[in-house]
Design a protein around this motif. Structure first.
Motif: not given
Length: 107
Positions: A12-24
């Motif tokens: 989940r931590q890694h998914i959250d990091e990826i989500d931050r990148s995707i949103v940016a």
């Protein structure tokens, strides 16, 4: 880069990091879409179905190269493109509207 996780929390931590990148990246893409609206003369230019299919073909190929599901990538891109087209149509519609002064009455 493939990550091997040892717990659901780590996943989940890694998914959250990826989500931050995707949103940016979506924000960056959205800014460019907004700029593109200024160059388009008609709503047909905004909808541009041939361009949509060109993008879909390109990202499906990228998905194969990256080891992603081309079907999932296509579905995500079709949804994203539809949302950006809707946003761009709103911008485009406002482009031809007369400017209103703050506090002025609308007819």
């Amino acid at each position: 880069m493939e990550v091997r996780c040892t717990s659901l929390d780590e996943v989940r931590q890694h998914i959250d990091e990826i989500d931050r990148s995707i949103v940016a990246l979506l924000a960056r893409r959205g800014n460019l879409v907004n700029q593109a609206a200024a160059f388009k003369q008609t709503t047909d230019d905004v909808r541009a179905p041939a361009r949509v299919e060109q993008v879909i073909g390109k990202v499906r190929a990228m998905a194969v190269e990256s080891g992603a599901s081309s079907d999932v990538v296509e579905k995500v891109y079709r949804a994203m493109i539809a949302a950006f087209i809707a946003q761009e149509l709103q911008i485009h519609a406002g482009k031809d509207a007369p400017a209103r002064l703050p506090g002025s009455a609308q007819l």
